[in-house]
Design a protein around this motif. Sequence first.
Motif, PDB file in Angstrom:
ATOM      1  N   UNK A 117       0.830  -1.208   0.000  1.00 14.47           N
ATOM      2  CA  UNK A 117       0.000   0.000   0.000  1.00 14.47           C
ATOM      3  C   UNK A 117       0.861   1.253   0.000  1.00 14.47           C
ATOM      4  N   UNK A 118       1.938   1.234   0.746  1.00 18.45           N
ATOM      5  CA  UNK A 118       2.823   2.404   0.803  1.00 18.45           C
ATOM      6  C   UNK A 118       3.476   2.678  -0.543  1.00 18.45           C
ATOM      7  N   UNK A 119       3.681   1.632  -1.337  1.00 21.49           N
ATOM      8  CA  UNK A 119       4.298   1.826  -2.652  1.00 21.49           C
ATOM      9  C   UNK A 119       3.435   2.703  -3.550  1.00 21.49           C
ATOM     10  N   UNK A 120       2.125   2.691  -3.337  1.00 23.18           N
ATOM     11  CA  UNK A 120       1.227   3.487  -4.173  1.00 23.18           C
ATOM     12  C   UNK A 120       1.127   4.943  -3.724  1.00 23.18           C
ATOM     13  N   UNK A 121       1.858   5.304  -2.668  1.00 19.05           N
ATOM     14  CA  UNK A 121       1.994   6.709  -2.299  1.00 19.05           C
ATOM     15  C   UNK A 121       2.962   7.419  -3.243  1.00 19.05           C
ATOM     16  N   UNK A 122       3.791   6.634  -3.915  1.00 22.53           N
ATOM     17  CA  UNK A 122       4.721   7.177  -4.912  1.00 22.53           C
ATOM     18  C   UNK A 122       4.077   7.090  -6.288  1.00 22.53           C
ATOM     19  N   UNK A 123       4.739   7.627  -7.280  1.00 24.76           N
ATOM     20  CA  UNK A 123       4.212   7.598  -8.636  1.00 24.76           C
ATOM     21  C   UNK A 123       3.965   6.161  -9.076  1.00 24.76           C
ATOM     22  N   UNK A 124       2.768   5.912  -9.637  1.00 24.63           N
ATOM     23  CA  UNK A 124       2.411   4.543 -10.005  1.00 24.63           C
ATOM     24  C   UNK A 124       1.541   4.465 -11.263  1.00 24.63           C
ATOM     25  N   UNK A 125       2.135   4.708 -12.460  1.00 21.90           N
ATOM     26  CA  UNK A 125       3.531   5.106 -12.657  1.00 21.90           C
ATOM     27  C   UNK A 125       3.725   6.614 -12.755  1.00 21.90           C
ATOM     28  N   UNK A 126       2.693   7.356 -13.159  1.00 25.51           N
ATOM     29  CA  UNK A 126       2.884   8.789 -13.385  1.00 25.51           C
ATOM     30  C   UNK A 126       2.593   9.617 -12.137  1.00 25.51           C
ATOM     31  N   UNK A 127       1.630   9.177 -11.329  1.00 29.17           N
ATOM     32  CA  UNK A 127       1.216   9.928 -10.151  1.00 29.17           C
ATOM     33  C   UNK A 127       0.911   8.955  -9.018  1.00 29.17           C
ATOM     34  N   UNK A 128       0.913   9.450  -7.778  1.00 29.81           N
ATOM     35  CA  UNK A 128       0.465   8.583  -6.680  1.00 29.81           C
ATOM     36  C   UNK A 128      -0.979   8.149  -6.904  1.00 29.81           C
ATOM     37  N   UNK A 129      -1.295   6.905  -6.506  1.00 24.08           N
ATOM     38  CA  UNK A 129      -2.681   6.441  -6.649  1.00 24.08           C
ATOM     39  C   UNK A 129      -3.575   7.144  -5.645  1.00 24.08           C
ATOM     40  N   UNK A 130      -3.027   7.431  -4.472  1.00 22.42           N
ATOM     41  CA  UNK A 130      -3.744   8.195  -3.453  1.00 22.42           C
ATOM     42  C   UNK A 130      -2.729   9.022  -2.674  1.00 22.42           C
ATOM     43  N   UNK A 131      -3.226  10.074  -2.024  1.00 24.45           N
ATOM     44  CA  UNK A 131      -2.367  10.853  -1.140  1.00 24.45           C
ATOM     45  C   UNK A 131      -2.145  10.110   0.168  1.00 24.45           C
ATOM     46  N   UNK A 132      -3.107   9.285   0.537  1.00 24.14           N
ATOM     47  CA  UNK A 132      -2.995   8.502   1.755  1.00 24.14           C
ATOM     48  C   UNK A 132      -4.115   7.494   1.827  1.00 24.14           C
ATOM     49  N   UNK A 133      -4.061   6.655   2.843  1.00 21.92           N
ATOM     50  CA  UNK A 133      -5.076   5.617   2.991  1.00 21.92           C
ATOM     51  C   UNK A 133      -5.117   5.140   4.429  1.00 21.92           C
ATOM     52  N   UNK A 160      -3.742  22.243 -13.859  1.00 13.76           N
ATOM     53  CA  UNK A 160      -3.933  21.434 -15.061  1.00 13.76           C
ATOM     54  C   UNK A 160      -2.898  21.724 -16.136  1.00 13.76           C
ATOM     55  N   UNK A 161      -2.285  22.900 -16.108  1.00 17.77           N
ATOM     56  CA  UNK A 161      -1.287  23.237 -17.133  1.00 17.77           C
ATOM     57  C   UNK A 161      -0.027  22.403 -16.978  1.00 17.77           C
ATOM     58  N   UNK A 162       0.361  22.144 -15.748  1.00 17.28           N
ATOM     59  CA  UNK A 162       1.579  21.361 -15.496  1.00 17.28           C
ATOM     60  C   UNK A 162       1.265  19.952 -15.007  1.00 17.28           C
ATOM     61  N   UNK A 163      -0.018  19.641 -14.836  1.00 17.79           N
ATOM     62  CA  UNK A 163      -0.455  18.339 -14.312  1.00 17.79           C
ATOM     63  C   UNK A 163       0.235  18.031 -12.986  1.00 17.79           C
ATOM     64  N   UNK A 164       0.219  19.018 -12.099  1.00 18.79           N
ATOM     65  CA  UNK A 164       0.829  18.849 -10.779  1.00 18.79           C
ATOM     66  C   UNK A 164      -0.147  19.293  -9.706  1.00 18.79           C
ATOM     67  N   UNK A 165       0.056  18.789  -8.511  1.00 15.33           N
ATOM     68  CA  UNK A 165      -0.736  19.210  -7.379  1.00 15.33           C
ATOM     69  C   UNK A 165      -0.071  20.371  -6.673  1.00 15.33           C
ATOM     70  N   UNK A 166      -0.871  21.345  -6.279  1.00 12.73           N
ATOM     71  CA  UNK A 166      -0.367  22.491  -5.521  1.00 12.73           C
ATOM     72  C   UNK A 166      -0.530  22.152  -4.043  1.00 12.73           C
TER      73      UNK A 166
END
Length: 648
Positions: A117-133, A160-166
Amino acid sequence: MTGDTYGRAADGREGAYEGPERAGGPGSSTDARTAGSGIARRRVGGGILALGGALALTPIPLAGAAARSGPGAGTADGAADTGAGMESGAHRPTLRRGSAARAGLLQGPLDQLVRDAEAYLADSPAHPWYAGAVLLAGRGGTVALHRPIGKAVRYAAYDEKTDTGVEFPAEQQIAMAEDTVFDLASISKLFTSLLAVQQIERGALELEAAVASYLPDFAGGGKQDVTVRHLLTHTSGFRSWIPLYEEPTREGKLQRLWEEVPASTPGSAYLYSDLNLISLQLILEKITGRPLDALLRDEITAPLGMHRTRYNPPASWKPKIAATEDARPPWSGLDRGLVWGEVHDENAFSLDGVAGHAGVFSCAWDLAVLARTLLNGGVYGRARILSEESVDLLFTDFNTAFPGDEHGLGFELYQHWYMGAMATPRSAGHTGFTGTSLVLDPSTDTFLVVLGNSVHPVRSWRSGSAPRVAAANQLARAVPVRPERGRTAWFSGMASASTATLTLPALRLHSARARLECALWWDTEPAADALFLEASEGRDWQPVPFTTLAPGASSESPGHRPDPQPHPAGSVTGWSGRVWHRLEADLTKWRGRDVRLRWRYATDRLYVGRGAYVDGLRVRDGVRTVFDAERPRDAGRIEATGWAPSAD
């Protein structure tokens, strides 16, 4: 729009829409059941559910003796605390924390569940699957794992322009906690379904009655033949959803529902739809005279002590609620900014937060209480919310005409795409679009809660159900499978996209009564994964037909002994009941020749079952035993690739 297009997989087994909570495309089979068959006087007890004589289904025994006497029911010293039992007067546990051993589970797989589960806190593959769980797993009355990971609140917005979370400043971010409350999204459908089954039990609602008999305006658009059962099993013909939030008034929203034309004839196809549960909400409110949020409180959460479960949580809860999405067009139907403490689903939001398909907030422990209640047969402590017969309806497949879309009343059954190796014909559960899932398996008396904020900061970051599958696989692996004899059995493992072989040495057979004997245990993804028995006199391998015999008479079928089951193709797939079977294969075809035998376990790249076990391998040549795996010399001649000795 609340739809999600991540899909199950390229082979289409997960569908393209989670609607907005789970994937599942329309079915195409015709309904084999007689239209309009009644269930006004259903009889579930005694092993039969009769729908007007047109259909007989065998309800699944819950928890009960199967949980205690089945494979893996116990720790190494037999001290398992499954604690359940459906027999009259049997103890029905309430929850408390405890060790894996007390729960009759293995600690190693539970530890791996957290690491996965902790592995999905990292990019999987492009972004984290969740911020937490928050992860919760247990068996019987014991919660053996309750672990928060990651952040409940991390992002203030999505760029949305950079596809990143603020991100919020570090001091404003909130870590996940055991009691973090989540927007359950479509898991809310389970509560609406339970409320409906309560009314069926009380005689106020008829399962086979037309919805229009309760809501006359519902008949518009040609929906006069849609029944309550169609709503509960997603066979009404409703399309997945419609943007009710576009209508400014409640009357306008209802008019859209009344005018909606079914996409298919009721009962002819499976199509998951939010509209089914919204319609069911309207029925419940009509026949009880109470709003859905009051029904939830009075009939389920208050009796069960689920004090962190409700619609429209108060503002004081907000610091303990996981944030969801920065909701703005074009990915959201409404421009709301960061949704935090309010329902994420647009239609539910437009219905003042109270809807049959979405809107319930809850925490992991409360969902575990609900799971334990159902595994107990409808009772928790001093509170009973359903009879055992009514609970049977939740675990009985009403969609036998639509293989792959098994469904009880409200609950999904046997869905590997998020249940992973926990999936059996007895496993029930649901997912939620926000990243939530609940799975309970009566055959092992286990339950799993995975609550993630996977649309935080935006829904496009998550795809598939890999974290749900990984967690379910590890909880399934944590249930021991004791060897049929001795200290270890050969275990195939649970790897996907793999082939594992277990090969005996070359043997020369002389008798006309040569045969292979062993004990066999298997649980695979049906059709996709299989176990093969093969023979070779040189380089090529060919199938070896065999028969299997399940255990004898049980408390559920006294006096009945199962018949041997032939496997002419030399293979098994699917669910074997998670019990040991006796196997025998006729080897006279290879009389007078040197032959090698092997077990080959093959899996595809998607999902797996609990795997396969082989024990007590023995080859008899007439009265002689030419190979016996219990003899150290013979055991040392086995060639194992992917298989390993296992004590559990």
